[in-house]
Scaffold this motif. Structure first.
Motif, PDB file in Angstrom:
ATOM      1  N   LYS A 199       0.838  -1.210   0.000  1.00  0.00           N
ATOM      2  CA  LYS A 199       0.000   0.000   0.000  1.00  0.00           C
ATOM      3  C   LYS A 199       0.872   1.259   0.000  1.00  0.00           C
ATOM      4  N   ALA A 200       1.915   1.262   0.824  1.00  0.00           N
ATOM      5  CA  ALA A 200       2.810   2.425   0.894  1.00  0.00           C
ATOM      6  C   ALA A 200       3.547   2.614  -0.429  1.00  0.00           C
ATOM      7  N   LEU A 201       3.982   1.519  -1.023  1.00  0.00           N
ATOM      8  CA  LEU A 201       4.710   1.618  -2.293  1.00  0.00           C
ATOM      9  C   LEU A 201       3.821   2.180  -3.403  1.00  0.00           C
ATOM     10  N   ILE A 202       2.534   1.863  -3.344  1.00  0.00           N
ATOM     11  CA  ILE A 202       1.585   2.393  -4.329  1.00  0.00           C
ATOM     12  C   ILE A 202       1.340   3.892  -4.099  1.00  0.00           C
ATOM     13  N   GLU A 203       1.208   4.286  -2.830  1.00  0.00           N
ATOM     14  CA  GLU A 203       0.902   5.684  -2.484  1.00  0.00           C
ATOM     15  C   GLU A 203       2.124   6.592  -2.531  1.00  0.00           C
ATOM     16  N   PHE A 204       3.309   6.028  -2.358  1.00  0.00           N
ATOM     17  CA  PHE A 204       4.534   6.818  -2.220  1.00  0.00           C
ATOM     18  C   PHE A 204       4.720   7.872  -3.311  1.00  0.00           C
ATOM     19  N   PRO A 205       4.518   7.534  -4.592  1.00  0.00           N
ATOM     20  CA  PRO A 205       4.728   8.562  -5.633  1.00  0.00           C
ATOM     21  C   PRO A 205       3.857   9.810  -5.451  1.00  0.00           C
ATOM     22  N   LYS A 206       2.656   9.664  -4.925  1.00  0.00           N
ATOM     23  CA  LYS A 206       1.785  10.826  -4.681  1.00  0.00           C
ATOM     24  C   LYS A 206       2.374  11.708  -3.579  1.00  0.00           C
ATOM     25  N   TRP A 207       2.827  11.072  -2.511  1.00  0.00           N
ATOM     26  CA  TRP A 207       3.420  11.822  -1.401  1.00  0.00           C
ATOM     27  C   TRP A 207       4.680  12.526  -1.877  1.00  0.00           C
ATOM     28  N   GLU A 208       5.506  11.781  -2.604  1.00  0.00           N
ATOM     29  CA  GLU A 208       6.776  12.340  -3.061  1.00  0.00           C
ATOM     30  C   GLU A 208       6.547  13.511  -4.013  1.00  0.00           C
ATOM     31  N   GLU A 209       5.577  13.410  -4.891  1.00  0.00           N
ATOM     32  CA  GLU A 209       5.279  14.499  -5.829  1.00  0.00           C
ATOM     33  C   GLU A 209       4.866  15.761  -5.071  1.00  0.00           C
ATOM     34  N   ALA A 210       4.039  15.603  -4.044  1.00  0.00           N
ATOM     35  CA  ALA A 210       3.616  16.753  -3.232  1.00  0.00           C
ATOM     36  C   ALA A 210       4.828  17.398  -2.546  1.00  0.00           C
ATOM     37  N   ILE A 211       5.718  16.575  -2.014  1.00  0.00           N
ATOM     38  CA  ILE A 211       6.927  17.078  -1.353  1.00  0.00           C
ATOM     39  C   ILE A 211       7.846  17.761  -2.361  1.00  0.00           C
ATOM     40  N   LEU A 212       8.040  17.152  -3.531  1.00  0.00           N
ATOM     41  CA  LEU A 212       8.918  17.741  -4.545  1.00  0.00           C
ATOM     42  C   LEU A 212       8.397  19.093  -5.020  1.00  0.00           C
ATOM     43  N   GLN A 213       7.089  19.203  -5.205  1.00  0.00           N
ATOM     44  CA  GLN A 213       6.498  20.496  -5.604  1.00  0.00           C
ATOM     45  C   GLN A 213       6.734  21.545  -4.513  1.00  0.00           C
ATOM     46  N   MET A 214       6.551  21.137  -3.260  1.00  0.00           N
ATOM     47  CA  MET A 214       6.783  22.049  -2.147  1.00  0.00           C
ATOM     48  C   MET A 214       8.243  22.481  -2.128  1.00  0.00           C
ATOM     49  N   ASN A 215       9.160  21.504  -2.245  1.00  0.00           N
ATOM     50  CA  ASN A 215      10.594  21.822  -2.237  1.00  0.00           C
ATOM     51  C   ASN A 215      10.922  22.839  -3.324  1.00  0.00           C
ATOM     52  N   ASP A 216      10.423  22.598  -4.529  1.00  0.00           N
ATOM     53  CA  ASP A 216      10.693  23.508  -5.641  1.00  0.00           C
ATOM     54  C   ASP A 216      10.178  24.908  -5.353  1.00  0.00           C
TER      55      ASP A 216
END
Length: 146
Positions: A95-112
């Motif tokens: 479940k985490a591996l499936i959801e991880f890309p969504k979380w990471e995308e949100a974090i990457l957008q914030m970082n940028d």
């Protein structure tokens, strides 16, 4: 002349602001900064013991236990007994591996969005300074410079 007290105060304030932003970005997913740290490290490094997570993230055992328990309840991590029954290995669930890309995308957008006011060369310089300093601090607390 630089005042170290003000420098360190600013770093602490920066850390708090970054944590606040992470919490705001992850809130729609029901996650907090501490949980994201664990999820990110497990994704990056693979299965770790709870002690390994504590050492890597510089977090005491009781709050780490609470974070892991929350992540288990959410279905994002599981504990796998080690060869020594007292050792528990923590790993991401499917479940985490499936959801991880969504979380990471949100974090990457914030970082940028948080770093975009700095030029690429300033971003690289900041990364070198911070990562070098962090490495020095980590090696001094793990016996490297004792």
């Amino acid at each position: 002349m630089l005042d170290n007290h003000n420098l360190f105060h600013s770093i602490h304030q920066l850390s708090r602001q970054l944590t606040k932003h992470v919490n705001e970005v992850l809130q729609p997913f029901g996650l907090y900064s501490a949980q994201w740290s664990v999820l990110y490290v497990l994704k990056k490094k693979g299965t770790l013991t709870q002690t390994g997570l504590c050492e890597y993230l510089s977090v005491e055992a009781p709050p780490m236990t609470r974070t892991i328990q929350r992540l288990i309840k959410q279905g994002y991590v599981k504990q796998v007994p080690g060869e020594d029954k007292r050792t528990k290995h923590i790993q991401l669930t499917e479940k985490a591996l499936i959801e991880f890309p969504k979380w990471e995308e949100a974090i990457l957008q914030m970082n940028d969005s948080l770093i975009k006011q700095f030029s690429k060369s300033s971003q690289e310089e900041l990364y070198i300074l911070v990562s070098t300093w962090l490495h020095q601090l980590q090696s001094s607390t793990t016996g490297g410079d004792k």
